[in-house]
Design a protein around this motif. Structure first.
Motif, PDB file in Angstrom:
ATOM      1  N   UNK B 106      45.165  65.664  49.710  1.00 30.04           N
ATOM      2  CA  UNK B 106      45.889  64.806  49.465  1.00 30.04           C
ATOM      3  C   UNK B 106      47.299  65.237  50.325  1.00 30.04           C
ATOM      4  N   UNK B 107      47.589  66.302  50.633  1.00 31.25           N
ATOM      5  CA  UNK B 107      48.499  66.470  51.691  1.00 31.25           C
ATOM      6  C   UNK B 107      48.378  66.487  53.020  1.00 31.25           C
ATOM      7  N   UNK B 108      47.057  65.911  53.226  1.00 30.84           N
ATOM      8  CA  UNK B 108      46.700  65.472  54.772  1.00 30.84           C
ATOM      9  C   UNK B 108      46.495  66.771  55.589  1.00 30.84           C
ATOM     10  N   UNK B 109      46.421  67.760  54.797  1.00 34.75           N
ATOM     11  CA  UNK B 109      46.517  68.940  55.837  1.00 34.75           C
ATOM     12  C   UNK B 109      45.252  69.812  55.682  1.00 34.75           C
ATOM     13  N   UNK B 112      43.338  70.566  59.165  1.00 34.31           N
ATOM     14  CA  UNK B 112      44.155  71.751  59.740  1.00 34.31           C
ATOM     15  C   UNK B 112      43.663  73.197  59.129  1.00 34.31           C
ATOM     16  N   UNK B 298      45.001  58.996  57.175  1.00 37.33           N
ATOM     17  CA  UNK B 298      45.041  60.326  56.094  1.00 37.33           C
ATOM     18  C   UNK B 298      44.143  59.690  54.773  1.00 37.33           C
ATOM     19  N   UNK B 299      44.273  60.539  53.922  1.00 37.86           N
ATOM     20  CA  UNK B 299      43.874  59.977  52.428  1.00 37.86           C
ATOM     21  C   UNK B 299      44.707  60.205  51.519  1.00 37.86           C
ATOM     22  N   UNK B 300      44.605  59.273  50.583  1.00 36.81           N
ATOM     23  CA  UNK B 300      45.446  59.085  49.511  1.00 36.81           C
ATOM     24  C   UNK B 300      44.772  59.485  48.139  1.00 36.81           C
TER      25      UNK B 300
END
Lengths: 250, 303
Positions: B106-109, B112, B298-300
């Protein structure tokens, strides 16, 4: 019923000045796109007939959803996602076909209000970094469209509509293998002298069928049992692999 | 021939998947490793969403670990008591790991974090293996390195006796190791043998004969836990993908094991180390090279 409508129609024509109900007829070669095991994208034929002279524009939109777009920036030498903008109600699929470039057919404000063309989707930022300017949002918007084009979900180029004689026309709509499921809207515009004469809306259902649909539904509705089954399958495979291996080894 | 994957929601060439299964299966049979650290990055590389790659990867490791543990079980090379202690930590750690995975998504990380974990752990382990096997090849006459006895590890409470491993150590130690490796497995979609085995040898001081069997034993259950949790939280286990890869892997592993028997232990270790470092460099390059687009989708809300 159809006969009744046909009888009643002249009456309507008397009352309604801008009635073009019979100017344009549109249909699709198939009412739905089925995602099954062998699905690798699907081509649909949109065909129709028009009564009067004029150009045509066809717009296909997938179901809307909110989309997050992130900026990649170099942080300590590696590329990491930083700022996020969430756009509300972005179409998951978008394609336009026309008989001529759309900007030659309709004035810009009409194209904007009808949202014809990927640059005119009128996306609204639902959430954004507090310091973001309008320019920043535009950059995110353009980045979003580039990503969707790269995934073949937004058409890069204007599709062609072939006119056959004065009345008939046809265009091919391509749906790639990564399309989202849901209700798709196909809008066909008949354009004359910079004005929309008639607009026809056709609906198209994209859905999973057969074993694909069963697995997907099961995974979502009975997630725990699905997980257990996945383990049992894996265990059975591992076990039988071992049995085969031992037999062969000795 | 394309096949549409119901959970990954893309269509992939069926022969590519079978080939990947055979290739990774061959290497895992050759080196006696789970192959998760190869399979998960490969899946991401061919366009499977990272969440599905990790979830499905966990499911695959259940299969390869079962297959591996049976042979060790027959030879009595599984320390059950140690396995259960590791498992307690492993289940807790992997549960936290899946939760962390969902949160980072959810943080888009998450991408990474997956990539960084790969670079760090594969880099460290790969280089250590490389140096040690080179040193071992040069001086193959000297015995194995002496067991280290850390004073603070010996001082931990709740000491237990592990008969098969001939050890008397604190129960907290295997639980802690299991926890850490379990968390790593859930995030990286790997079995974690490459961290677990050195930890068992150097931190716990377990005899090498029971290390592999015990590690495989606990990996089965930790990965089963990850499979179920990923199914529930992220809907990210694709059984169609999993079965296709397994079919290939079953055959690949047979040929791998036969080829492995022809090579010397040290040669195998150097080859494995080179491969591990290679994967590390590939992922490291992806992190540092300029991306094709500075904006990514990204994802929500974890979906």
């Amino acid at each position: 019923m159809a006969r009744l409508v046909r009888l009643a129609l002249p009456l309507f024509l008397l009352c309604v000045t801008a009635a073009h109900a019979d100017d344009l007829d549109v249909d699709l070669s198939k009412p739905d796109v089925r995602l099954n095991v062998s699905f690798k994208g699907s081509e649909l034929l949109l065909f129709g007939a028009k009564d009067i002279f004029g150009d045509l524009i066809v717009v296909v939109r997938g179901p809307n959803k909110d989309t997050s777009v992130r900026l990649k920036e170099k942080v300590f030498g590696i590329w990491a996602s930083t700022d996020e903008v969430i756009f509300s109600d972005t179409p998951t699929f978008y394609a336009v076909a026309a008989t001529q470039p759309v900007q030659d057919l309709l004035p810009e404000h009409v194209l904007q209000s009808e949202r014809i063309g990927t640059t005119r989707l009128g996306l609204k930022a639902l959430s954004k970094p507090p310091t973001a300017s309008a320019k920043t949002i535009d950059d995110f918007n353009a980045g979003f469209i580039r990503n969707m084009v790269a995934k073949n979900l937004y058409a890069k180029n204007l599709g062609t509509i072939r006119q056959i004689g004065k009345q008939l026309f046809r265009t091919d709509l391509w749906f790639p293998s990564n399309v989202s499921v849901g209700e798709y809207i196909v809008e066909t515009y008949l354009v004359l002298d910079g004005q929309i004469e008639t607009k026809r809306t056709t609906y198209l259902r994209v859905h999973k069928v057969g074993i694909e649909a069963k697995i997907y539904d099961f995974a979502h509705n009975f997630a725990f049992i699905y997980g257990l089954l996945a383990i049992i399958i894996a265990m059975a495979c591992g076990w039988s692999a071992n049995a085969i291996f031992l037999k062969r080894g000795r | 021939m394309q096949i549409y994957l119901p959970i990954a929601e893309i269509s992939v060439n069926i022969f590519l998947l079978l080939g990947m299964g055979i290739g990774v299966g061959f290497l895992s049979g050759l080196f006696g490793v789970g192959g998760g650290f190869l399979m998960t990055p490969l899946l991401i590389f061919i366009g499977i969403p990272p969440a599905v790659a990790v979830g499905t990867g966990a499911n695959l490791i259940v299969a390869s670990s079962i297959s591996g543990v049976l042979a060790h079980w027959k030879r009595g090379n599984v320390d059950l008591k140690m396995g259960f202690m590791l498992l307690i930590g492993g289940v807790l750690g992997s549960t936290l790991g899946v939760w962390l995975f969902t949160y980072l998504k959810t943080l888009g990380q998450i991408d990474l974090v997956i990539q960084l974990s790969y670079v760090v752990f594969l880099g460290v382990i790969g280089l250590l293996m490389l140096f040690e096997s080179i040193r071992a090849m040069r001086a193959s006459k000297t015995g194995p390195p002496p067991r280290k006895h850390h004073n603070f590890l010996q001082a931990l409470p709740f000491k237990m006796r592990f008969r098969s491993s001939k050890l008397y150590v604190s129960g907290l130690l295997p639980i802690g190791i299991g926890f850490f490796v379990g968390m790593l497995s859930a995030i990286m979609g790997v079995g974690g043998g490459f961290v677990m085995i050195p930890a068992m040898i150097y931190l716990l001081g377990m005899p090498t004969s029971v290390v592999v069997g015990t590690s495989l034993f606990q990996i089965i259950f930790v990965m089963a836990n990850v499979t179920v949790l990923q199914s529930i939280h992220n809907f990210s286990v694709d059984v169609v993908l999993s079965v296709l890869l397994l079919v290939g892997a079953v055959f690949g592993a047979q040929f791998g094991a036969k080829s492995g028997a022809k090579l010397k232990g040290e040669e195998l270790r150097i080859l494995l180390a080179v491969m591990v470092v290679g994967v590390c460099i590939k992922i490291g390059l992806d992190l540092t090279l300029t991306p094709s687009d500075f904006y990514v989708l990204g994802t929500i809300g974890g979906m």
